[in-house]
Design an enzyme around this catalytic site. Sequence first.
Site, PDB file in Angstrom:
ATOM      1  N   GLU A 148      71.906  -6.337  31.855  1.00  0.00           N
ATOM      2  CA  GLU A 148      73.039  -5.412  31.790  1.00  0.00           C
ATOM      3  C   GLU A 148      72.562  -4.091  31.213  1.00  0.00           C
ATOM      4  O   GLU A 148      71.839  -4.099  30.213  1.00  0.00           O
ATOM      5  CB  GLU A 148      74.156  -5.974  30.905  1.00  0.00           C
ATOM      6  N   GLY A 167      72.782  -6.036  20.288  1.00  0.00           N
ATOM      7  CA  GLY A 167      73.085  -7.228  19.494  1.00  0.00           C
ATOM      8  C   GLY A 167      72.784  -8.536  20.216  1.00  0.00           C
ATOM      9  O   GLY A 167      72.080  -9.389  19.709  1.00  0.00           O
ATOM     10  N   MET A 181      73.456 -10.750  24.402  1.00  0.00           N
ATOM     11  CA  MET A 181      73.832 -10.632  25.807  1.00  0.00           C
ATOM     12  C   MET A 181      74.364 -11.956  26.334  1.00  0.00           C
ATOM     13  O   MET A 181      73.756 -13.007  26.162  1.00  0.00           O
ATOM     14  CB  MET A 181      72.600 -10.168  26.597  1.00  0.00           C
ATOM     15  N   ASN A 232      74.576 -13.578  29.172  1.00  0.00           N
ATOM     16  CA  ASN A 232      74.136 -14.182  30.436  1.00  0.00           C
ATOM     17  C   ASN A 232      74.727 -15.583  30.621  1.00  0.00           C
ATOM     18  O   ASN A 232      74.754 -16.369  29.681  1.00  0.00           O
ATOM     19  CB  ASN A 232      72.617 -14.308  30.452  1.00  0.00           C
ATOM     20  N   HIS A 257      81.696 -13.697  20.149  1.00  0.00           N
ATOM     21  CA  HIS A 257      81.892 -12.657  21.162  1.00  0.00           C
ATOM     22  C   HIS A 257      81.169 -13.025  22.469  1.00  0.00           C
ATOM     23  O   HIS A 257      81.766 -12.995  23.546  1.00  0.00           O
ATOM     24  CB  HIS A 257      81.381 -11.321  20.606  1.00  0.00           C
ATOM     25  N   GLU A 258      79.891 -13.349  22.358  1.00  0.00           N
ATOM     26  CA  GLU A 258      79.130 -13.641  23.580  1.00  0.00           C
ATOM     27  C   GLU A 258      79.674 -14.898  24.256  1.00  0.00           C
ATOM     28  O   GLU A 258      79.782 -14.960  25.477  1.00  0.00           O
ATOM     29  CB  GLU A 258      77.635 -13.812  23.287  1.00  0.00           C
ATOM     30  N   GLU A 272      84.691  -5.709  27.619  1.00  0.00           N
ATOM     31  CA  GLU A 272      84.283  -5.480  26.233  1.00  0.00           C
ATOM     32  C   GLU A 272      85.479  -5.308  25.291  1.00  0.00           C
ATOM     33  O   GLU A 272      85.515  -5.878  24.206  1.00  0.00           O
ATOM     34  CB  GLU A 272      83.328  -4.290  26.138  1.00  0.00           C
TER      35      GLU A 272
END
Length: 880
Positions: free
Chosen positions: A127, A267, A269, A271, A303-304, A326
Amino acid sequence: MYRETPHPIFLHDYQPPEFLIDRVDLAFELDPEQTMVTARLELRRNPAATRGDGTVCLHGEQLELEWIALDGHPLNPVDYRVERESLTVQRVPDRFVLETQVRIHPAHNTALEGLYQSGDMLCTQCEAEGFRRITYFLDRPDVMARYSATLIADKTRFPVLLSNGNRVASDDLDDGRHRVRWEDPFPKPSYLFALVAGDLRAVEDSFTTASGREVALQIFVEPHNLDKCDHAMRSLKKAMRWDEERFGREYDLDIFMIVAVSHFNMGAMENKGLNIFNDKFVLARPDTATDVDFDGIESVIAHEYFHNWTGNRITCRDWFQLSLKEGFTVYRDQEFTADVASRGVKRISDVRVLRSHQFTEDASPMAHPVRPDSYIEINNFYTATVYQKGAEVVRMQANLLGPEVFRRATDLYFARHDGQAVTTDDFVRCMEDASGRDLSQFRRWYEQAGTPELHIQTSYDEATRTCSLIVRQHTEPTPGQPVKAPFHLPLAIGLLGPDGRDLPLRLAGASSPDAPGTHVLELRQAVETFHFVDLPARPVPSLLRGFSAPVKLSFDCTDDDLLFLMAHDSDGFNRWDAAQTLMQRLLLNLVEDAEAGIPESFFDAFRRALRDEASDRALLAEVLTLPAESYLGEQMAVVDVDGIHRARTTLTRLIGERLRDDLLAVYRDNGESGPYAFTPEAVGRRALKNLALGYLMQAEDAEALARCQAQFAGAHNMTDVMAALRLLVDRGGLESRQALDEFYRRWSGESLVLDKWFSVQATSPREETLTQVIQLMRHPDFSLGHPNRVRSLVSAFCNLNQVRFHAADGAGYRFLADRVLELDPLNPLIASRLVKSLIRWRRFDPGRQALMRAEIARILEREDISKDVFEVASKALDAG
Ligand code: B3K
Ligand code: ZN
């Protein structure tokens, strides 16, 4: 100057892709020096495409094309064209298979986008547009495909080979290499592709979903970090449970993996099935990580993980819609932390971040709407506006709809758009459809940049027992948006009676009063008036409770009103905010006039708060923390860098002197007891204790120094060690040197702890700090190739040390520009982030303005600067 001026990309130019890709089969022969990537793509013409000329144009950067075949036939060079950023194939049918093989060089990839090397491992970051550095592709989020990945690598160097989805096959080859094949059953955009190869160990656990499916959980780290994964694993399981309960979202694969990587641009990602993290947001042991680190890990892991639904299953149509995933996901992680820790403290810390990062961005030449309408480099738009303001915009909708209707609306969103690439508008439409409300005016929050300013005048009429509020809203122009229309926003208010309790509120004309408490007014006009009737006496208004909208509020109130709110407001957020406003007033007075006194009533209130046994320690620590120097600067027409530093130091010292005994008592009562626990209660005690110690140290108290040294030497947790080290370093002298040396000896083998050693020196307000930072750049442990290290030294100095970075001689600015120019050829993303420290030059005095502008101009003069740096630097000089 940039040789060819890079062109912006506009939202209004969006076109659906001409081709879709249904299946992608990738094969990697992995080697740091050179990796061969074979891709087999099944393409077909998009029925929704509005144009097409019989060619297909794929994205690709820094790829060496080895061969290419269409439907099994190798292509002749006349059939295709390779350019710097694309591959065009002429005369293609409506449906075909394209195969390519490219050569790439992970070990030389210093930008850390695409496939790169971190220490002994190989990993990816795609990203936003990194996939095009791995293979030729339609690298845009509205092309969603099913992927398989076959990874081949030396078995001794890379025993672990990971990619998205499920591991479906593995075998050993004759030449010492092995091969693993992964299949991801869910269609995904290319930016969610990931692979990792390395000598890694996993901490394993499992999770049973609400519907009873077993999910294997694995956190992969380098072997010496196996003892630092417990907190991350606990956080992951909490997040998985919470998302089921709060949003009805269950995990969808049989395996969920996290990999901790040392070299990482941001921070973490999300995936699909294989989250890749900056190790800072995974690794923690009580003796290596602070409460702030523990907190960061819990919320970034959440969050991820939450992105699996908000981002992955439902993704963005184009990068202008970035806040779709986001903003919503930040809202979700904020709510998660509020539920598992303390809602009040969480709201305060989120608003602190919003005010210090997003409001400043909105007031800068980089101001942009939550849904930007153009960009040169999308990496420059992973901003506080897209993330934090985006979350506020979701929060306002949640509050306007109320919890039940909002849940129905998100259920509708998940059901309606699963598997699609959509827009922020599609999201709002779900809010409308589920609630029956019209949010057309509300959509301006996505379209207009700038922070609305609310000015509220209140008056009380004894004869009619009526309290009137005149509410004006206004938003300053931002680049490209000279005139703003009014926003639709929720204004939560309460009115406090003379005894400090909430009064029942009745709007003129309404039949019965509301129960005492908070009333939400919905604003839509530039000026609106509200009358509350049947009030026995002049009330003290409590406005914008819980920070119900991301606005700047001004209203006429006396210091006594603020003290009253601080003591009585039933809204915890507004108690804190009243204290902040009061302190801000005292401090700005001190900036104007160094001799200005501090009223006795302030110390009394502070003392009462310290003595209040019943209060929540964490909340109290927030209430008693002085506003940051940078925040105070924002409140001035021209930032008085030195005046602010002087005033804040003076008030800190006065508090330390005047409240010595109470502070010492608080320090003693909240000492380390028992083993480290990351609970809101224990975190609150540490925060309050260390805050008290800070005040005492500024007062040069001998007992405080002794206690600080003892804490540094004897504490068993990094929170207390760092708090003491910070105070010793800021004080300077022999004690500081000794503590730093001691800390280095103990922790030089732990990269993340060493980052703290660098940043504690970079953020010290002492005069010699810049000299020290320049020396540290030559330290054997410093490297420009390591983003965490750059952030801990260079960014920490430029962003967190207002008084030294903005030194009047411009040395800080020169230092920054030199670093940008050094970093840009290596890692444009990190370089461009740094430039942002200069863009608010208009906020300073003419001398500093000239120095800052000169440095931006020097950056722009460099030939071949990246698009990333070009965009920020040129906007800094153009706008306004
Ligand atoms: N989505 C990533 C950010 C990617 C940044 C690309 N420059 C992490 C996150 O927001 O969860
Ligand atoms: Zn995110």
